[in-house]
Design an enzyme around this catalytic site. Structure first.
Site, PDB file in Angstrom:
ATOM      1  N   GLU A  61      32.551  42.814  50.905  1.00  0.00           N
ATOM      2  CA  GLU A  61      33.504  42.625  49.805  1.00  0.00           C
ATOM      3  C   GLU A  61      33.609  43.884  48.940  1.00  0.00           C
ATOM      4  OE1 GLU A  61      32.472  39.722  46.772  1.00  0.00           O
ATOM      5  OE2 GLU A  61      34.561  39.530  46.154  1.00  0.00           O
TER       6      GLU A  61
ATOM      7  N   LYS B  54      36.146  40.717  52.983  1.00  0.00           N
ATOM      8  CA  LYS B  54      36.613  39.959  51.813  1.00  0.00           C
ATOM      9  C   LYS B  54      37.294  40.946  50.885  1.00  0.00           C
ATOM     10  CE  LYS B  54      35.233  36.871  48.085  1.00  0.00           C
ATOM     11  NZ  LYS B  54      34.496  35.649  47.791  1.00  0.00           N
TER      12      LYS B  54
HETATM   13  P1  13P Z   1      36.766  35.248  42.488  1.00  0.00           P
HETATM   14  O1  13P Z   1      37.602  34.438  43.438  1.00  0.00           O
HETATM   15  O2  13P Z   1      36.543  34.588  41.167  1.00  0.00           O
HETATM   16  O3  13P Z   1      37.259  36.664  42.376  1.00  0.00           O
HETATM   17  O4  13P Z   1      35.329  35.352  43.120  1.00  0.00           O
HETATM   18  C1  13P Z   1      35.163  35.688  44.442  1.00  0.00           C
HETATM   19  C2  13P Z   1      33.874  36.371  44.634  1.00  0.00           C
HETATM   20  O5  13P Z   1      33.159  36.063  45.568  1.00  0.00           O
HETATM   21  C3  13P Z   1      33.486  37.457  43.717  1.00  0.00           C
HETATM   22  O6  13P Z   1      32.403  38.155  44.242  1.00  0.00           O
END
Ligand code: 13P
Length: 331
Positions: free
Chosen positions: A176, A218
């Site tokens: 991510e 992600k």
């Molecule tokens: P949000 O959907 O609130 O952005 O959170 C996703 C997430 O995993 C943040 O690390």
């Protein structure tokens, strides 16, 4: 197909996605306080249970990202949360990064920590039932100055190191690299930063010989900054986001999940629906779905307020949002 690839692909079932329920103790405390809820370990257990023990949640979720405290807590069916989820066909995952620290080479930027001792922690999480993991890096946009290429590169290197260790431990890494929504930037700037970030990520993954078929990306959507008065249409978001993804993301990866990043629930739903449609129009090679925290939880938390008598009403609101987001992710 290796086990890793099979697990990664199992997260992408039509109409299902991920719930990110991996707020750290610090973030969960702040999040609950913003709804007037005092926190304690038991209150955080109830917070997780509100979502994870909702009847029929397995119809919409293929996986849940947990925080380590939750791995050791019990759901209302008296099973440990990872076991309770697995029993209902939901894959349990775990956030393994240790949050951010200032980047010494550029004082306004942050770098994610947590590589030290990671392999030992992975062995414990695996025993506790986790089958996939998540690591979040943050990329901040500030005019044309930030992000620096050094901060992008260092964050992507750490993501690649993490991915390698997780695959070696026999779990699936979700990568991510979050390009933050905060700021006054245009969608064109967000797109350029997303392009540099993802381009760097996949070239570093190749250097580290990470098995691309066993990773999940992600990502944020390409969006105008949240401090700007301009609002993007879902079609603009979808066009910009898919253009970057098609140019930077190898076709071999298992799939892409989107974070909500502070968009309100309707925006995050409508933008995802437009992205799903656009992905079909451009014949995108990977499956796509959601991995939302705030956009899925917000309305339910407003109703719950930490009170047992509000659980049913809060779950009804959560289920309604989950159905909408799931429909948005379905072709
Ligand atoms: P949000 O959907 O609130 O952005 O959170 C996703 C997430 O995993 C943040 O690390």
């Amino acid at each position: 197909m290796t086990d890793l690839v099979a697990i990664a692909r199992s997260l992408f079932v039509s109409g299902k996605g991920l719930l990110a329920a991996d707020e750290s103790v610090h973030t969960a405390t702040k999040r609950l306080a913003s709804y007037g809820i005092d926190t304690s370990e038991e209150m955080r257990r109830q917070y997780r249970d509100l979502f994870l023990s909702m009847p029929h949640v397995e119809d919409y979720l293929s996986g849940v990202i947990l925080f380590e405290e939750t791995l050791k807590q019990k759901a209302s069916d008296k099973k440990l949360f990872p076991n309770s989820l697995s029993a209902r066909g939901i894959a349990p995952g775990i956030k393994v990064d240790g949050g951010t620290e200032p980047f010494p080479e550029s004082s306004d930027e942050f770098i994610t920590k947590g590589l030290l001792g990671l392999s030992d922690r992975l062995a414990v999480f695996k025993k506790q039932g986790a089958v996939f993991t998540k690591w979040r890096g943050v990329i901040k946009i500030e005019g044309d100055i930030l992000p620096s290429s050094q901060a992008i590169h260092e964050n992507m290197k750490r993501l690649a190191n993490y991915a390698k260790e997780v695959q070696t431990a026999g779990m699936v890494p979700i990568l991510e690299p979050e390009v933050l929504l905060q700021g006054n930037h245009s969608i064109i700037r967000a797109k350029a930063v997303l392009q540099e970030t993802l381009g760097t990520l996949f070239s570093v993954l190749e250097e580290y010989s990470v098995d691309r078929a066993g990773v999940v990306l992600k990502t944020a959507m390409a969006l105008t900054g949240s401090d700007s008065s301009k609002k993007d249409t879902p079609e603009e978001v979808a066009e910009a986001t898919l253009e970057v993804l098609m140019e930077t993301v190898p076709r071999q990866i298992a799939g892409i999940v989107f974070l909500s990043g502070g968009q309100d629930p309707d925006e995050a739903t409508d933008n995802l629906a437009a992205i799903t449609k656009r992905a079909k129009d451009v014949s995108a090679p990977w499956p796509l779905t959601f991995s939302y925290a705030r956009a899925l939880q917000k309305e339910a938390l407003e109703v719950w307020k930490g009170k047992p008598e509000n659980i049913e009403a809060a779950r009804a609101v959560f289920l309604e949002r989950l159905k909408k987001v799931s429909a948005a992710a379905t072709l």
